[in-house]
Design an enzyme around this catalytic site. Structure first.
Site, short mmCIF file in Angstrom:
data_model
loop_
_atom_site.label_atom_id
_atom_site.label_comp_id
_atom_site.label_asym_id
_atom_site.label_seq_id
_atom_site.Cartn_x
_atom_site.Cartn_y
_atom_site.Cartn_z
N ALA A 117 46.70 37.97 43.15
CA ALA A 117 46.32 36.85 42.28
C ALA A 117 45.30 35.89 42.89
CB ALA A 117 47.57 36.06 41.90
N ASN A 186 53.22 35.83 47.75
CA ASN A 186 52.49 36.89 48.43
C ASN A 186 51.03 36.53 48.66
OD1 ASN A 186 54.44 39.09 48.81
ND2 ASN A 186 54.58 39.08 46.59
N HIS A 216 46.24 28.59 42.55
CA HIS A 216 46.09 28.79 43.99
C HIS A 216 44.75 28.20 44.41
CE1 HIS A 216 49.45 31.60 43.90
NE2 HIS A 216 48.84 32.28 42.94
#
Length: 265
Positions: A117, A186, A216
């Site tokens: 991602a 992750n 993120h």
């Protein structure tokens, strides 16, 4: 004539279903779905035979892990020593130094990981050869319910559940955080693998009840430059702990492997 890559998928959840369905539909040229491994009976839900892990390793050229860090710890080394390649989605498992060393030393199968991602990993991998990145930060923001963990005390859980704005849940390094959030962070491990140093990446995990998208933010700098990447993904409707884009990142990696087998992604 180019040989078709025989692929087995471990895990028929939010990631595995999308990847497996695309492979079964021949959406990835040069790769085919051979079998599925899952500890739940899938019946006709899977478009390929459901087999035990040992059989999948024997039948496939490549295993796609889409079932969590525990599978990587238990099976990854055995997959590689059998001569089968492995594509890891749950990169958080690789924050275990001993495991990572064993996997890099194992063979003849090859190990690959997908960035999932987050973007910009190829650039971070490139610039680290100019010198170390001295300041690397990752801030991950998700819905509070996707971040709740068994180790949390009642005070922290209460703050998360009653929050009206962002709440910092944990701060640490990319070595520490993925262990505490095995299904949600992750990305931290992926950034650290690109940078080449688990302890250099400082991570903040933030719970925000207003986070309609998983966010993120990666910020890195060194003597040779400064870099900033920000992504905001829709969460998977069936599993909000996973961003909806992750299985498509896996499919991109599969397409590259099918066309250029052996290159590190």
């Amino acid at each position: 004539m180019t040989r078709t890559l025989k692929v087995g998928i471990v895990g028929w959840g939010a990631i595995g279903r999308v990847v497996g369905t695309a492979l079964a539909g021949q959406d990835v040229q040069g790769a085919e779905l051979t079998c599925v491994v899952d500890n739940r009976p899938l019946g006709e839900a899977a478009p390929a035979p459901q087999v035990p892990f040992e059989e999948a390793v024997e039948r496939c050229d490549l295993i796609v892990e889409a079932a969590g860090q525990g599978v990587v710890r238990e099976w990854a080394e055995r997959v590689l020593t059998s001569g089968t390649d492995l594509l890891i989605a749950s990169t958080g498992a690789l924050t275990d130094d001993e495991l990572a060393k064993r996997l890099l030393a194992a063979g003849p199968g090859r190990v690959y990981f997908t960035g999932g991602a987050v973007g910009g990993l190829d650039l971070l991998q490139a610039v680290r050869h100019l010198g170390p990145l001295e300041d690397v930060h990752l801030t991950t923001t998700k819905l509070p319910s996707t971040l709740e963990q068994p180790w949390m005390d009642e005070e922290l859980l209460a703050r998360m559940r009653s929050a009206t704005g962002p709440v910092e849940v944990m701060a640490g390094t990319a070595r520490d955080v993925p262990v505490k959030f095995p299904k949600s962070t992750n990305v931290a491990a992926s950034v650290a693998l690109a940078v080449g140093d688990l302890d250099a990446v400082r991570v903040r995990v933030v719970a925000d009840p207003g986070a309609t998208r998983t966010r993120h933010v990666v910020e890195a700098s060194g003597t040779h430059g400064a870099y900033r990447f920000e992504v905001a993904h829709a969460p998977d409707p069936g599993n909000p702990a996973t961003s909806q884009v992750v299985p498509y990142a896996v499919l991109r990696s599969l397409a590259a492997l099918a066309g250029r087998t052996g290159q590190i992604l």
